[in-house]
Design a protein around this motif. Structure first.
Motif: not given
Length: 415
Positions: A20-46
């Motif tokens: 479960w640590g592995f799953a949680h610690n993919l999130d810091p990579i997933l968040i900026p990746h999805l932020q860029k892919s879907f053009t999100l603000t910081t608040s939307q990315a959270t």
């Protein structure tokens, strides 16, 4: 650390902490990746964190009830299967190029994580002497720290390496740009499919293994008829509050690290992902170091000291400039590493047959990871300065310091 009869189940259950640590610690990579892919603000990315940690709030009580009725083994297997289903959902989410679908998949994953954590955390604390419960849980959680080191580096190489550069995106038409950015989401399919397959195999392994049932002593009073009865234990109530603020702080620090490092120190996504891995290494080192120190220094005192240090580092994260801010956040990784397991172990200590309910309540408090990062994001967007968002974890660590100073002390409320 544990009696011989508890050694194998201790090792087997400890492996879950890495997963479960592995799953949680993919999130810091997933968040900026999805932020860029879907053009999100910081608040939307959270919203990624919101989807994950709202599941903890919703699923914790049902998970505790599952444990009380069917036992820890059944709960662990159910959690692994939920976890795997959520991972497999990333494939249709990427094919549909839908941010909302990703959020649903993350919610299902988190339902599995909630069930696993509700089972594994208290199970480890009772696999041996109650006095060494915090130390034993910190040792198991150290493998969560190992995942914090490995997941960002590995995830960064797999997920971020196929992206378009800003220069390439600027040459595209708006329609082509949207298609190109959305298509980047497909790079998440491979790591999450592999993770899901591993989880199915481990669920089968648990089904074929024999885990000892944990019997309460005959002299332990029965549990209350409802979960709120557990709140008669004052230190549990304090533990719930402290865990709410701690998890909120941890998610603010970890999930937004790539975005923070990019803006505060001008790092590229890949460079920031690398430093995220360094932070994970510091987290791992902090877990092992903290476990060692607890062998001769009281866990509550160490918790208080580390919390105060984290408050100081948050001040640097708010006011500093350049790479000093990145190093300060890496320092926070180290000193906050012991907080979750220590708060958990101190919070459920001496609960007797209220342990399952107490565990559920502390796991429910993980919803702080859904609420407080949203506040962090709103502050960052409103001020156009992500560094000011670190006011949120600063306040959180102050609350944790109070728990380590006084709130951990066991006792039962008179009313």
């Amino acid at each position: 650390m544990t009696k011989n009869k508890y050694l194998f189940p201790f090792i087997l259950v400890t492996s879950l902490f890495f997963l479960w640590g592995f799953a949680h610690n993919l999130d810091p990579i997933l968040i900026p990746h999805l932020q860029k892919s879907f053009t999100l603000t910081t608040s939307q990315a959270t919203l990624v964190d919101s989807a994950v940690f709202i599941a903890y709030f919703i699923m914790a009580v049902p998970a505790g009830m599952i444990m009380k009725k069917f036992g820890y083994k059944f709960g662990i297997i159910a959690g692994l299967l939920f976890f795997a289903i959520g991972c497999f959902m990333f494939i249709p989410a990427a094919d549909a190029q839908s941010y909302n679908f990703f959020l649903v998949a993350l919610f299902v994953i988190a339902c599995g994580l909630t069930t696993l954590e509700t089972a594994a955390n208290p199970y480890v604390t009772v696999l041996g002497s109650p006095e060494t419960g915090p130390q034993r849980l910190n040792l198991s959680q150290s493998f969560n720290g190992l995942a914090a080191f490995i997941a960002p580096v590995l995830g960064g190489k797999i997920i971020m390496t196929k992206g378009y550069s800003d220069a390439e995106l600027n040459t595209m038409s708006e329609a082509a740009r949207k298609i190109a950015l959305a298509s980047e989401a497909s790079s998440v399919k491979t790591p999450y499919f592999i993770l899901g397959a591993v989880l199915v195999v481990i669920a089968i392994l648990f089904a074929l293994s024999k885990l000892p049932a944990i019997e309460q002593d005959a002299g332990v009073p029965p549990a209350g008829k409802n979960i709120l009865h557990a709140f008669k234990h004052r230190h549990l109530a304090w533990g719930v509050v402290a865990q709410f603020f701690y998890v909120g702080a941890q998610v603010c620090v970890m999930s937004l690290f790539v975005i923070y490092a990019r803006k505060s120190a001008g790092l590229t996504d890949m460079e920031a992902a690398w430093y995220t891995g360094i932070g994970g290494g510091a987290f791992l080192l902090g877990r092992f170091t903290g476990t060692f120190i607890m062998g001769f220094w009281p866990a509550p005192r160490l918790l208080t000291l580390y919390s105060i240090i984290c408050v100081s580092l948050c001040v640097v994260a708010v006011l500093g400039h350049g790479m000093i801010t990145v190093f300060a956040v890496v320092g926070i990784y180290f000193f906050m590493s012991i907080m979750f397991p220590t708060i958990f172990a101190l919070g459920v200590k001496g609960l007797g047959r209220d342990t399952e309910f107490g565990s559920s309540l502390i796991i429910m408090s993980i919803v702080g990871g859904a609420i407080l990062p949203r506040i962090f994001g709103l502050i960052s967007d409103a001020t156009n300065d992500i560094q000011k968002g670190y006011i949120v974890p600063l306040v959180c660590f102050l609350v944790v310091a109070l728990f380590g100073w006084k709130g951990y002390q066991t006792g039962t409320a008179t009313n």
